[in-house]
Design an enzyme around this catalytic site. Structure first.
Site, PDB file in Angstrom:
ATOM      1  N   LYS A 260      33.407  28.440  72.912  1.00 43.16           N
ATOM      2  CA  LYS A 260      34.541  27.580  72.569  1.00 43.16           C
ATOM      3  C   LYS A 260      34.022  26.233  72.046  1.00 43.16           C
ATOM      4  CE  LYS A 260      37.615  29.898  75.793  1.00 43.16           C
ATOM      5  NZ  LYS A 260      38.183  30.008  77.137  1.00 43.16           N
TER       6      LYS A 260
ATOM      7  N   GLN B 100      38.615  26.588  82.611  1.00 44.71           N
ATOM      8  CA  GLN B 100      38.179  27.981  82.452  1.00 44.71           C
ATOM      9  C   GLN B 100      38.472  28.786  83.726  1.00 44.71           C
ATOM     10  OE1 GLN B 100      36.841  29.354  79.533  1.00 44.71           O
ATOM     11  NE2 GLN B 100      37.071  31.278  80.615  1.00 44.71           N
TER      12      GLN B 100
ATOM     13  N   ASP C  93      45.990  26.035  76.705  1.00 37.15           N
ATOM     14  CA  ASP C  93      45.964  27.449  77.107  1.00 37.15           C
ATOM     15  C   ASP C  93      47.376  28.023  77.248  1.00 37.15           C
ATOM     16  OD1 ASP C  93      43.637  28.867  77.266  1.00 37.15           O
ATOM     17  OD2 ASP C  93      43.063  28.129  79.251  1.00 37.15           O
TER      18      ASP C  93
END
Ligand code: NAD
Length: 305
Positions: free
Chosen positions: A56, A100, A123
């Protein structure tokens, strides 16, 4: 049909999306004299999570997006993590925040997600963004289902009336995927570990999305002829082929690619399918957050399709 026409190449779709995003990041920097910034929070040392975070950050750096990596040990107290998220929420130079997953067991995933400012929730897991998606006015859409949906719409612009079966009911993939397909007039079934007659259910699918986490579980028995398959699974398995040097394991999806290939109309490979699209969609969502932060309208990829 040429063999290659069958493969939905996520790398190519992702590159095309990133090509559209790049000039927008250039515009942003010109206008606001700063780069869009994504904060990535990594807890512990799970090797898969480390690889995801690394990829990422590499993609962000290549696309004019500043990245801020914050790491904590596996033993970090929940309140320390929450305080860091609040600090990032209040930092005007941070536009997107990603924690994460998965988290260590002693930390509440629900609490962590709820603490992220929904306007920085790239997200798309915050209940506000999740609710907006299901109400039909999406703000931030979870990156993996967004990436799957983007590829599907590029391959089949009109999904109206298609029978879509999603295997997997997770908050990250299955449920938001169902909402997106429903919004495109598909008839949607969500199958899961307690589904009775999974094979019969899958055999009715014009579009089959596999998000199970079981290596190569879906074989030719599950597939309707000419179905379109999106394989979300990422599973690392040991290789028995000793002739391959220094290559003890390999990545496979939830679908047995070789066994279904001749039956399907189109299929995403693993690797090189959903994975690259997930990261491209994260860049899209970060840029969107940066523009929204300036109250500057941003045409998101779904509106522009
Ligand atoms: P999860 O474990 O949260 O959910 C798995 C789902 O599969 C559950 O809803 C469960 O009911 C269902 N399931 C399990 N066994 C089943 C069975 N035998 N029959 C039918 N259904 C069954 O997983 P997740 O987070 O949704 O991820 C699923 C897969 O997708 C994993 O392999 C994960 O690594 C991968 N993934 C990939 C990306 C990407 O960017 N490509 C992103 C997220 C997840």
């Amino acid at each position: 049909m040429e063999t290659n026409d069958k493969i939905i190449n996520g790398k190519i779709h992702a590159d095309n999306l990133l090509k559209k995003i790049y000039p927008l990041s250039v515009d942003y920097i010109k206008k606001y004299s700063k780069k869009p910034t994504l904060a990535v929070v990594l807890i512990g040392n799970d090797p898969a999570s480390e690889v995801y975070v690394k990829n990422k950050i590499i993609t962000a750096n290549k696309n004019n997006i500043n990245s801020l990596k914050i790491t904590f040990s596996n033993e970090v107290y929940e309140n320390i993590l929450l305080d860091k998220i609040i600090e990032l929420n209040n930092n005007p130079d941070v536009h997107g925040i990603l924690v994460q997953l998965p988290l260590p067991k002693h930390i509440s995933e629900k609490l962590v997600i709820q603490t992220i400012n929904p306007e920085k929730d790239v997200d798309g897991f915050h209940p506000t963004n999740y609710g907006n998606l299901f109400m039909g006015s999406p703000s931030f859409i979870p990156c993996t289902p967004l990436g799957c949906f983007y590829m599907l719409k590029k391959e089949i612009p009109d999904l109206t009336g298609k029978n879509a079966v999603i295997i997997g009911r997770s908050n990250i993939v299955g449920k938001p995927m169902a909402s997106l397909l429903l919004s495109s007039n598909c008839t949607v079934t969500i199958a899961h570990s307690k589904t009775i007659n999974l094979i019969e259910t899958c055999k009715k699918a014009d579009i089959l999305i596999a998000a199970i986490g079981k290596p190569e579980m879906i074989n030719e028995d599950y597939i309707k002829k000419n179905a379109i398959i999106i394989d979300v699974g990422i599973n690392r398995i040991e290789q028995n082929d000793l002739s391959i040097k220094n290559n003890k394991s390999k990545l496979v999806g939830d679908v047995n690619y070789n066994k279904v290939f001749d039956i399907v109309d189109k299929i995403t490979p693993v690797p090189g399918g959903v994975g690259p699209m997930t990261i491209a969609c994260l860049m899209h969502n970060t840029l969107k957050a940066a523009f929204l932060n300036k109250k500057d309208p941003f045409i998101n990829i779904l509106e522009s399709m």
